[in-house]
Scaffold this motif. Structure first.
Motif, mmCIF file in Angstrom:
data_model
loop_
_atom_site.group_PDB
_atom_site.id
_atom_site.type_symbol
_atom_site.label_atom_id
_atom_site.label_comp_id
_atom_site.label_asym_id
_atom_site.label_seq_id
_atom_site.Cartn_x
_atom_site.Cartn_y
_atom_site.Cartn_z
ATOM 1 N N LYS A 8 -97.901 63.234 -74.942
ATOM 2 C CA LYS A 8 -96.543 62.814 -74.596
ATOM 3 C C LYS A 8 -95.595 63.091 -75.753
ATOM 4 O O LYS A 8 -95.992 63.084 -76.920
ATOM 5 C CB LYS A 8 -96.490 61.356 -74.170
ATOM 6 N N VAL A 9 -94.355 63.333 -75.372
ATOM 7 C CA VAL A 9 -93.290 63.611 -76.331
ATOM 8 C C VAL A 9 -92.213 62.556 -76.110
ATOM 9 O O VAL A 9 -91.538 62.566 -75.078
ATOM 10 C CB VAL A 9 -92.712 65.025 -76.130
ATOM 11 N N PRO A 10 -92.060 61.623 -77.049
ATOM 12 C CA PRO A 10 -91.040 60.581 -76.877
ATOM 13 C C PRO A 10 -89.631 61.129 -77.124
ATOM 14 O O PRO A 10 -89.437 62.011 -77.961
ATOM 15 C CB PRO A 10 -91.407 59.541 -77.931
ATOM 16 N N ILE A 11 -88.677 60.612 -76.372
ATOM 17 C CA ILE A 11 -87.264 60.957 -76.557
ATOM 18 C C ILE A 11 -86.520 59.646 -76.795
ATOM 19 O O ILE A 11 -86.336 58.855 -75.878
ATOM 20 C CB ILE A 11 -86.681 61.677 -75.321
ATOM 21 N N ILE A 24 -93.110 71.851 -76.937
ATOM 22 C CA ILE A 24 -93.585 72.330 -75.642
ATOM 23 C C ILE A 24 -93.579 73.856 -75.596
ATOM 24 O O ILE A 24 -94.507 74.477 -75.065
ATOM 25 C CB ILE A 24 -92.777 71.681 -74.506
ATOM 26 N N LEU A 25 -92.577 74.494 -76.194
ATOM 27 C CA LEU A 25 -92.522 75.953 -76.260
ATOM 28 C C LEU A 25 -93.685 76.499 -77.088
ATOM 29 O O LEU A 25 -94.362 77.444 -76.673
ATOM 30 C CB LEU A 25 -91.196 76.418 -76.843
ATOM 31 N N GLU A 26 -93.941 75.913 -78.248
ATOM 32 C CA GLU A 26 -95.059 76.366 -79.086
ATOM 33 C C GLU A 26 -96.390 76.216 -78.354
ATOM 34 O O GLU A 26 -97.261 77.076 -78.456
ATOM 35 C CB GLU A 26 -95.093 75.597 -80.405
ATOM 36 N N GLU A 60 -89.853 59.460 -72.119
ATOM 37 C CA GLU A 60 -90.895 60.332 -72.647
ATOM 38 C C GLU A 60 -91.186 61.442 -71.651
ATOM 39 O O GLU A 60 -90.951 61.288 -70.451
ATOM 40 C CB GLU A 60 -92.164 59.556 -72.956
ATOM 41 N N ILE A 61 -91.675 62.541 -72.200
ATOM 42 C CA ILE A 61 -92.135 63.642 -71.373
ATOM 43 C C ILE A 61 -93.642 63.706 -71.526
ATOM 44 O O ILE A 61 -94.160 63.863 -72.634
ATOM 45 C CB ILE A 61 -91.494 64.984 -71.778
ATOM 46 N N LEU A 62 -94.339 63.558 -70.407
ATOM 47 C CA LEU A 62 -95.781 63.719 -70.394
ATOM 48 C C LEU A 62 -96.077 65.183 -70.119
ATOM 49 O O LEU A 62 -95.497 65.780 -69.215
ATOM 50 C CB LEU A 62 -96.411 62.844 -69.317
ATOM 51 N N VAL A 63 -96.964 65.753 -70.916
ATOM 52 C CA VAL A 63 -97.307 67.165 -70.804
ATOM 53 C C VAL A 63 -98.778 67.264 -70.432
ATOM 54 O O VAL A 63 -99.627 66.693 -71.120
ATOM 55 C CB VAL A 63 -97.046 67.913 -72.126
#
Length: 130
Positions: A8-11, A24-26, A60-63
């Protein structure tokens, strides 16, 4: 197909929008997705992160990396927040509609650039966007 990895990526502040895009791009580049695919993933990640910050102030974004026989074939990005929710979902999906004073193309862009798109929102509860 199986989910091989997730994170996950918190915002929580504006600076994390660019950080989410970069992470996410990497990840997409590392997994070997083609340039046109990584570009779409990066735009979707940016739009999701921007909406989280602008409308919910955090989330958050869950990947989830999707594999088929050990080969990455897709990425699910799921944005979650506990913000005000979307009051009029059909209107919010229309390009040009904005409650923030922006161009109002974010949700439409996410929808157009994604293989699969789904959204769930409850006023005063929050939203989930796949």
């Amino acid at each position: 197909m199986e989910i091989k990895q997730n994170f996950k990526v918190p915002i929580k502040d504006r600076s994390e929008i660019a950080e989410a895009r970069r992470i996410i791009l990497e990840m997409a580049e590392y997994l070997g997705f083609k340039e046109n695919q990584t570009s779409k993933i990066a735009i979707v990640a940016t739009e999701l992160a921007t909406n989280l910050f602008k409308h919910a102030q955090s989330g958050e974004i869950l990947v989830q990396i999707i594999e088929d026989k050990g080969i990455p074939v897709g990425v699910d990005l799921i944005a979650l927040d506990h913000g005000p929710g979307i009051q009029n979902l059909p209107e919010a999906m229309r390009d040009g509609y904005s409650t923030y004073g922006s161009s109002g193309t974010g949700l439409g862009a996410i929808n157009r650039l994604s293989v699969q798109f789904d959204i769930y929102s409850q006023p005063n509860q929050g939203s989930a966007i796949l």
